[in-house]
Motif scaffolding. Structure first.
Motif, PDB file in Angstrom:
ATOM      1  N   GLY A  76      50.832  23.987  36.267  1.00 30.22           N
ATOM      2  CA  GLY A  76      51.159  24.160  34.797  1.00 30.22           C
ATOM      3  C   GLY A  76      52.551  24.185  34.439  1.00 30.22           C
ATOM      4  O   GLY A  76      53.304  24.480  35.240  1.00 30.22           O
ATOM      5  N   TYR A  77      53.213  23.139  33.364  1.00 28.67           N
ATOM      6  CA  TYR A  77      54.573  23.428  33.032  1.00 28.67           C
ATOM      7  C   TYR A  77      54.829  24.856  32.686  1.00 28.67           C
ATOM      8  O   TYR A  77      54.163  25.495  32.023  1.00 28.67           O
ATOM      9  N   ASP A  78      56.227  25.297  32.773  1.00 28.17           N
ATOM     10  CA  ASP A  78      56.600  26.498  32.539  1.00 28.17           C
ATOM     11  C   ASP A  78      56.536  26.959  30.931  1.00 28.17           C
ATOM     12  O   ASP A  78      56.303  27.994  30.620  1.00 28.17           O
ATOM     13  N   PHE A  79      56.983  25.604  30.313  1.00 26.71           N
ATOM     14  CA  PHE A  79      56.974  25.793  28.728  1.00 26.71           C
ATOM     15  C   PHE A  79      55.617  26.505  28.308  1.00 26.71           C
ATOM     16  O   PHE A  79      55.569  27.292  27.425  1.00 26.71           O
ATOM     17  N   LEU A  80      54.435  25.943  28.867  1.00 29.04           N
ATOM     18  CA  LEU A  80      53.111  26.501  28.290  1.00 29.04           C
ATOM     19  C   LEU A  80      52.764  27.803  28.721  1.00 29.04           C
ATOM     20  O   LEU A  80      52.316  28.694  28.521  1.00 29.04           O
ATOM     21  N   ARG A  81      53.007  27.926  30.292  1.00 29.75           N
ATOM     22  CA  ARG A  81      52.898  29.186  31.076  1.00 29.75           C
ATOM     23  C   ARG A  81      53.612  30.250  30.051  1.00 29.75           C
ATOM     24  O   ARG A  81      53.016  31.393  30.215  1.00 29.75           O
ATOM     25  N   ASP A  82      54.648  30.022  29.885  1.00 22.01           N
ATOM     26  CA  ASP A  82      55.428  31.086  29.122  1.00 22.01           C
ATOM     27  C   ASP A  82      55.075  31.144  27.764  1.00 22.01           C
ATOM     28  O   ASP A  82      55.044  32.572  27.330  1.00 22.01           O
ATOM     29  N   GLU A  83      54.562  30.247  26.951  1.00 21.11           N
ATOM     30  CA  GLU A  83      53.849  30.506  25.823  1.00 21.11           C
ATOM     31  C   GLU A  83      52.441  31.540  26.095  1.00 21.11           C
ATOM     32  O   GLU A  83      52.181  32.372  24.967  1.00 21.11           O
ATOM     33  N   ILE A  84      51.838  31.170  27.025  1.00 14.69           N
ATOM     34  CA  ILE A  84      50.445  32.189  27.181  1.00 14.69           C
ATOM     35  C   ILE A  84      50.978  33.591  27.587  1.00 14.69           C
ATOM     36  O   ILE A  84      50.489  34.322  27.220  1.00 14.69           O
ATOM     37  N   LYS A  85      52.160  33.597  28.528  1.00 16.59           N
ATOM     38  CA  LYS A  85      52.575  34.946  28.716  1.00 16.59           C
ATOM     39  C   LYS A  85      53.051  35.593  27.414  1.00 16.59           C
ATOM     40  O   LYS A  85      52.505  36.968  27.178  1.00 16.59           O
ATOM     41  N   ASP A  86      53.588  35.064  26.524  1.00 18.43           N
ATOM     42  CA  ASP A  86      54.015  35.648  25.370  1.00 18.43           C
ATOM     43  C   ASP A  86      52.744  36.003  24.249  1.00 18.43           C
ATOM     44  O   ASP A  86      52.884  37.014  23.621  1.00 18.43           O
ATOM     45  N   TYR A  87      52.004  35.107  24.396  1.00 20.84           N
ATOM     46  CA  TYR A  87      50.722  35.335  23.718  1.00 20.84           C
ATOM     47  C   TYR A  87      50.041  36.702  24.164  1.00 20.84           C
ATOM     48  O   TYR A  87      49.381  37.427  23.429  1.00 20.84           O
ATOM     49  N   TYR A  88      49.903  36.749  25.522  1.00 20.44           N
ATOM     50  CA  TYR A  88      49.412  38.040  26.104  1.00 20.44           C
ATOM     51  C   TYR A  88      49.950  39.182  25.976  1.00 20.44           C
ATOM     52  O   TYR A  88      49.759  40.352  25.614  1.00 20.44           O
ATOM     53  N   ALA A  89      51.419  38.989  25.768  1.00 18.68           N
ATOM     54  CA  ALA A  89      52.105  40.309  25.449  1.00 18.68           C
ATOM     55  C   ALA A  89      51.816  40.710  24.164  1.00 18.68           C
ATOM     56  O   ALA A  89      52.065  41.986  23.768  1.00 18.68           O
ATOM     57  N   ARG A  90      51.786  39.656  23.186  1.00 20.82           N
ATOM     58  CA  ARG A  90      51.176  40.220  21.658  1.00 20.82           C
ATOM     59  C   ARG A  90      50.198  41.018  21.602  1.00 20.82           C
ATOM     60  O   ARG A  90      49.733  41.595  20.762  1.00 20.82           O
ATOM     61  N   LYS A  91      49.110  40.758  22.804  1.00 28.89           N
ATOM     62  CA  LYS A  91      48.045  41.502  22.740  1.00 28.89           C
ATOM     63  C   LYS A  91      48.315  42.879  23.626  1.00 28.89           C
ATOM     64  O   LYS A  91      47.329  43.651  23.916  1.00 28.89           O
ATOM     65  N   GLY A  92      49.437  43.037  24.218  1.00 28.32           N
ATOM     66  CA  GLY A  92      49.836  44.334  24.744  1.00 28.32           C
ATOM     67  C   GLY A  92      49.554  44.270  26.086  1.00 28.32           C
ATOM     68  O   GLY A  92      49.605  45.099  26.847  1.00 28.32           O
ATOM     69  N   VAL A  93      49.508  43.096  26.600  1.00 27.76           N
ATOM     70  CA  VAL A  93      49.154  42.816  28.208  1.00 27.76           C
ATOM     71  C   VAL A  93      50.436  42.051  28.767  1.00 27.76           C
ATOM     72  O   VAL A  93      50.983  40.889  28.371  1.00 27.76           O
ATOM     73  N   ALA A  94      50.978  42.763  29.502  1.00 27.71           N
ATOM     74  CA  ALA A  94      52.032  42.219  30.569  1.00 27.71           C
ATOM     75  C   ALA A  94      51.715  41.199  31.437  1.00 27.71           C
ATOM     76  O   ALA A  94      51.055  41.620  32.648  1.00 27.71           O
ATOM     77  N   LEU A  95      52.139  40.000  31.585  1.00 30.17           N
ATOM     78  CA  LEU A  95      51.844  39.084  32.876  1.00 30.17           C
ATOM     79  C   LEU A  95      53.132  38.721  33.305  1.00 30.17           C
ATOM     80  O   LEU A  95      53.864  38.265  32.599  1.00 30.17           O
ATOM     81  N   ASP A  96      53.073  38.201  34.489  1.00 27.00           N
ATOM     82  CA  ASP A  96      54.233  37.400  34.940  1.00 27.00           C
ATOM     83  C   ASP A  96      53.655  35.941  35.035  1.00 27.00           C
ATOM     84  O   ASP A  96      52.627  35.453  35.041  1.00 27.00           O
ATOM     85  N   ARG A  97      54.627  34.910  34.767  1.00 29.64           N
ATOM     86  CA  ARG A  97      54.476  33.565  34.472  1.00 29.64           C
ATOM     87  C   ARG A  97      53.537  33.024  35.907  1.00 29.64           C
ATOM     88  O   ARG A  97      52.447  32.094  35.808  1.00 29.64           O
ATOM     89  N   ASP A  98      53.662  33.388  36.950  1.00 29.17           N
ATOM     90  CA  ASP A  98      52.996  32.974  38.269  1.00 29.17           C
ATOM     91  C   ASP A  98      51.840  33.539  38.056  1.00 29.17           C
ATOM     92  O   ASP A  98      50.898  32.904  39.053  1.00 29.17           O
ATOM     93  N   GLU A  99      51.428  34.306  37.368  1.00 24.32           N
ATOM     94  CA  GLU A  99      49.876  34.736  37.326  1.00 24.32           C
ATOM     95  C   GLU A  99      48.976  33.765  36.562  1.00 24.32           C
ATOM     96  O   GLU A  99      47.787  34.045  36.361  1.00 24.32           O
ATOM     97  N   ILE A 100      49.763  32.844  35.615  1.00 25.17           N
ATOM     98  CA  ILE A 100      48.927  31.927  34.710  1.00 25.17           C
ATOM     99  C   ILE A 100      49.014  30.712  35.178  1.00 25.17           C
ATOM    100  O   ILE A 100      49.941  30.090  35.684  1.00 25.17           O
ATOM    101  N   PHE A 101      47.750  30.318  35.603  1.00 24.00           N
ATOM    102  CA  PHE A 101      47.347  28.771  36.019  1.00 24.00           C
ATOM    103  C   PHE A 101      46.761  28.015  34.790  1.00 24.00           C
ATOM    104  O   PHE A 101      45.765  28.288  34.267  1.00 24.00           O
ATOM    105  N   ILE A 102      47.392  26.887  34.532  1.00 21.89           N
ATOM    106  CA  ILE A 102      47.008  26.079  33.486  1.00 21.89           C
ATOM    107  C   ILE A 102      45.674  25.103  34.032  1.00 21.89           C
ATOM    108  O   ILE A 102      46.024  24.267  35.261  1.00 21.89           O
ATOM    109  N   SER A 103      44.775  24.821  33.411  1.00 24.55           N
ATOM    110  CA  SER A 103      43.835  23.820  33.731  1.00 24.55           C
ATOM    111  C   SER A 103      43.165  22.991  32.801  1.00 24.55           C
ATOM    112  O   SER A 103      43.637  22.993  31.414  1.00 24.55           O
TER     113      SER A 103
END
Ligand code: PLP
Length: 392
Positions: A76-103
């Motif tokens: 997946g493109y970084d622009f989307l992986r980073d949006e999802i990372k921020d979305y999780y951060a708003r739920k109080g969950v810290a993720l690395d971009r590399d942990e998110i796979f777009i499908s």
């Protein structure tokens, strides 16, 4: 050449074809009948304006040599992986971009993840449940145990030391029951999985319907989950992407079995067998997480949840046992007067001209229960509820 004979062990799924046949036969005999469908699990509201704008803009980019895009990153493109990372951060969950796979959606990933897991693993699947979990494991020849959901456990089965599971499926909010696990209940599953060195496959496709702040929307809100869980999510129900297709899977770096990171295996699997989600679609998905886009999709979710509330209140009034519908688009009810799932289906179809989904189609524990969905039109949902009230 030999076929994968495990496919011959699949039970034919007659659920939706039988429903369609019964409706057709009834309509042929009663051509003036006005049937309302509260059975489908598909959304009915269109994509929101922010997503449409992004799709148009990205389409225009594809028409110009300077901005045209060919193959994108498999993950997946970084622009989307980073949006999802921020979305999780708003739920109080810290993720690395590399942990998110777009499908292209949760269904594909839920099936594909089995590529990286040994066929000898024993699988534990709740009953009733989304049928794809069972079928994908039957195709791989895995041994399946089921855990029973019932009224006594509010359709939220809990771990039991007597199970010997390597892979555990959890779907919360649940399809078909609408049941949502609490933090404490998920913690019990996470502790159990860590103790038996099992892997949890957590399906959070309906997380956006959880309005109650005290309930978890991600397994990674639970301590210890990064060591035992993969999470599958989707924009299908969150943002009406059922036909547009985009989802994401989170594989934490800590997740290791036999000293091997599942993140690396999944990355390798995706790079070998998948060439990414279209650029245009990923731009549309990015817009879901923008300020405007998110407000707009939450308005659609509020619309569906209001439908769910209308159904819930009617069943409450009638004293029909049910769960779901508050933090979920699904309402799961006990068929009145001891009817089986299919008897109640026929009863509602012929007496009220309303269609729902027989619970028996989601596993043997679903017999005697029935699923209604909130994805319909408001006025039609209200009309259906009136008819159900009159005929139950
Ligand atoms: N998981 C659950 C529990 C579902 O109910 C569905 C769709 O109905 C999916 C996954 C599939 O989602 P997608 O459209 O992203 O493939």
């Amino acid at each position: 050449m030999k076929i994968n004979s495990n496919f011959l062990d699949l039970k034919d799924s007659y659920l939706f074809s039988t429903i369609a046949k019964k409706i057709k036969a009834y309509q042929e005999q009663n051509p003036s009948s006005d049937i309302i469908r509260l059975g489908i699990g598909d959304v009915t509201l269109p994509l929101v304006p922010a997503v449409i704008d992004a799709l148009h803009k990205a389409t225009d980019e594809m028409a110009q040599k300077q901005s045209f895009r060919g193959y994108g990153p498999e993950q997946g493109y970084d622009f989307l992986r980073d949006e999802i990372k921020d979305y999780y951060a708003r739920k109080g969950v810290a993720l690395d971009r590399d942990e998110i796979f777009i499908s292209d959606g949760a269904k594909s990933d839920l099936g594909n993840v089995l590529d990286i897991l040994h066929p000898d693993n024993k699988v534990l699947i709740p009953d009733p449940v989304y049928p794809a979990y069972v079928d994908t494991n039957v195709m791989a020849g895995r041994k399946i145990d089921t855990i029973e959901g019932n009224q006594a456990n509010s359709f939220k089965p809990m771990p039991d030391e007597s199970y010997k599971a390597d892979i555990i499926y959890i779907c919360s909010p649940n399809n078909p029951t609408g049941a949502v696990y609490t933090h404490e209940e998920l913690k019990a599953w996470v502790d159990y999985a860590n103790k038996c060195k099992a892997l949890i496959l957590f399906d959070s496709a309906y997380e956006a319907f959880v309005g109650d702040k005290s309930l978890p929307r991600s397994i990674f809100e639970i301590d210890g989950a990064r060591e035992c869980a993969i999470e599958f999510c989707s924009l299908s129900k969150t943002a009406g992407f059922t036909g547009t297709r985009c989802g994401y899977t989170v594989v934490p770096q800590e997740l290791q079995f036999d000293g091997v990171k599942l993140n690396s295996l999944w990355n390798r699997r995706q790079c070998t067998k998948f060439n990414g989600v279209p650029y245009v679609i990923q731009r549309g998905a990015q817009a879901v997480f923008s300020k405007d886009g998110f407000e707009q999709i939450m308005q659609n979710i509020a619309y569906y949840k209001e439908n769910a509330l209308i159904i819930h209140e009617a069943l409450e009034k009638k004293g029909i046992w049910h769960i779901g519908g508050i933090n979920s688009p699904y309402i799961w009810l006990k068929c009145p007067d001891g009817m089986t799932s299919w008897e109640y289906f026929d009863h509602l179809l012929t007496k009220a001209n309303v269609v729902g989904t027989p619970g028996a189609g989601f596993g043997k524990m679903g017999e005697g229960y029935f699923r209604l969905t909130a994805f319909g039109d408001r006025a039609r949902t209200a009309e259906a509820v009136e008819r159900i009230l009159k005929n139950s």
